[in-house]
Write an enzyme that holds these catalytic residues in place. Sequence first.
Site, PDB file in Angstrom:
ATOM      1  N   GLU A   1      -5.491  -8.496  -0.324  1.00 13.27           N
ATOM      2  CA  GLU A   1      -6.191  -8.175   0.929  1.00 13.27           C
ATOM      3  C   GLU A   1      -7.652  -7.981   0.592  1.00 13.27           C
ATOM      4  O   GLU A   1      -8.002  -7.063  -0.163  1.00 13.27           O
ATOM      5  CB  GLU A   1      -5.631  -6.908   1.582  1.00 13.27           C
ATOM      6  CG  GLU A   1      -4.305  -7.117   2.262  1.00 13.27           C
ATOM      7  CD  GLU A   1      -3.873  -5.926   3.105  1.00 13.27           C
ATOM      8  OE1 GLU A   1      -4.741  -5.257   3.712  1.00 13.27           O
ATOM      9  OE2 GLU A   1      -2.654  -5.671   3.150  1.00 13.27           O
TER      10      GLU A   1
ATOM     11  N   GLU B   1       0.820  -1.230   0.000  1.00 16.22           N
ATOM     12  CA  GLU B   1       0.000   0.000   0.000  1.00 16.22           C
ATOM     13  C   GLU B   1       0.847   1.271   0.000  1.00 16.22           C
ATOM     14  O   GLU B   1       0.674   2.158   0.849  1.00 16.22           O
ATOM     15  CB  GLU B   1      -0.969  -0.010   1.188  1.00 16.22           C
ATOM     16  CG  GLU B   1      -1.955  -1.151   1.115  1.00 16.22           C
ATOM     17  CD  GLU B   1      -3.077  -1.105   2.157  1.00 16.22           C
ATOM     18  OE1 GLU B   1      -3.022  -0.268   3.070  1.00 16.22           O
ATOM     19  OE2 GLU B   1      -4.014  -1.913   2.025  1.00 16.22           O
TER      20      GLU B   1
HETATM   21  O1  AHR Z   1      -5.039  -5.997   7.014  1.00 13.99           O
HETATM   22  C1  AHR Z   1      -4.957  -4.859   7.827  1.00 13.99           C
HETATM   23  C2  AHR Z   1      -4.256  -3.693   7.154  1.00 13.99           C
HETATM   24  O2  AHR Z   1      -5.064  -3.249   6.095  1.00 13.99           O
HETATM   25  C3  AHR Z   1      -2.935  -3.993   6.488  1.00 13.99           C
HETATM   26  O3  AHR Z   1      -1.872  -3.888   7.372  1.00 13.99           O
HETATM   27  C4  AHR Z   1      -2.846  -2.942   5.432  1.00 13.99           C
HETATM   28  O4  AHR Z   1      -2.106  -3.370   4.319  1.00 13.99           O
HETATM   29  C5  AHR Z   1      -4.277  -2.617   5.108  1.00 13.99           C
HETATM   30  O5  AHR Z   1      -4.530  -1.271   5.108  1.00 13.99           O
END
Ligand code: AHR
Length: 502
Positions: free
Chosen positions: A292, A173
């Site tokens: 994610e 990110e």
């Molecule tokens: O999964 C939780 C968080 O969400 C992670 O650390 C990040 O990559 C995202 O914003």
Amino acid sequence: MRKTKITIDKAYRVAPVDKRIFGSFIEHLGRAVYGGIYEPGHPAADKDGFRQDVLELVRKLRVPVVRYPGGNFVSNFFWEDSVGPLKERQPRLDLAWRTLEPNTFGLGEFAKWAKKADTEIMMAVNLGTRGVADACNLLEYCNHPSGTKYSELRRSHGVEEPYHIKLWCLGNEMDGDWQLGSKTMEEYGRISAETGKAMKLIDPSIELVSCGSSFKDMPTFPQWEAVTLGENYEYVDYLSLHQYYGNEKNDTVDYLAQSDDMEEFIHTVLSVCDYVKAKKRSKKTMHLSFDEWNVWFHSKAEEEDITKNSPWQKAPHLLEDHYTFEDALMVGLMLITLLNHADRIKIACLAQLVNVIAPIMTEEGGAWCQTIYYPFLHASLYGRGTVIKAVTDTKTHATSGHGAVSDVVCAAVYEEEKEELTVFAVNRNLSEDQELTMDVRSFGELKGMEKLVLVSDDLKAENSLAEEKVKPVRDKELPMDGGVLRTVLKKASWNVIRLGRR
Ligand code: AHR
């Protein structure tokens, strides 16, 4: 009762499912590691300190790949602090989650755990506060056989054979201002290209994931994708997507329509990938790593408080969303969306795996399954094979933010060797059951094997260690007549319909 018709013709193959879309994620965050997968001294821990009750639930999920060690954590991670003799390791401040990182669990421990969990590692490098050289050193430590500074360092730590980690994320990110060492798209494009180039010189067999936008509503989406791929296209194999959904408005009808947003997000990202491919006159098609995805909203307020106002502490309770029945439906809808894009999505990680926005929770007294464990389990067990287009004729219902959306959403997967067809279907109409007619005549004679259903009168029902309120029920009665199945999809339900020769 409303009527839905699904027609599945064997000829309309979408693509084989890459099993890595059933991946997950362990970050050094909250109680995912300490008190989650690793708790030396706990009655359920083995000699390495790994909780057996957790390992058992993880193995059941058949998770083929687990992303590690972050997440936001990785952007200021000093991997050398996490390897070597325990007595020499020092605690560090984890600035991402304002937590004390004891470094008693690191790369070596994770590799051991992954072996026991029967899963592969998807490793992330720190492109926030570090860069090309550090990523190279880490890769040399992990994958180079011997005879160099970092491969010998690994061997001196008692690990003769390289870890052979195949999949690597080029940071995490990097567009987000919450990220340590966040980058502009031009900066990230350059550093990811240079890091990718160098890493592939060390080990040309690895695959690399470039960071896409942190989520669809980032102000720089989708320009970020276009500019960064413009720089690193040649060196990377996948582009990442991250997205979490939630029922913040407490409007379940509209909440369950958010899988349509996910669909649109994927479409846009693919369009950008194909635009860059065309612009570069490249022969290479970029694939996606949805590394994610999940529901995440229940714990947001608490989390903000802890990360701002608490003292530095080890393994605080962070992001411990307690999932409801309706969250399980949303996870089911997201799984269906991922499956239907099997042609381009090759990796996906349910974020995360244990205690932190997770399907598995731990307490002193044991480990237990959240509601969302079940759709993920079903998809991972029965969603391997080839996705076949399921043409769905279903009614629509109105939503507050998404217009009229379809009642039934589904995906079909055919496992050729076993000659088994599985259909995953969510009836997201909250007030009407559906009389389902499913035409599968093109598969020859199939029999109904079983139907697994997740259904509840209470959309907000949760599981706990003491009571599993939301769990699948099994129905063996699946009457087929001339290749046509007739059954009912209950209002607000997750359904897994399994057909085969038996
Ligand atoms: O999964 C939780 C968080 O969400 C992670 O650390 C990040 O990559 C995202 O914003």
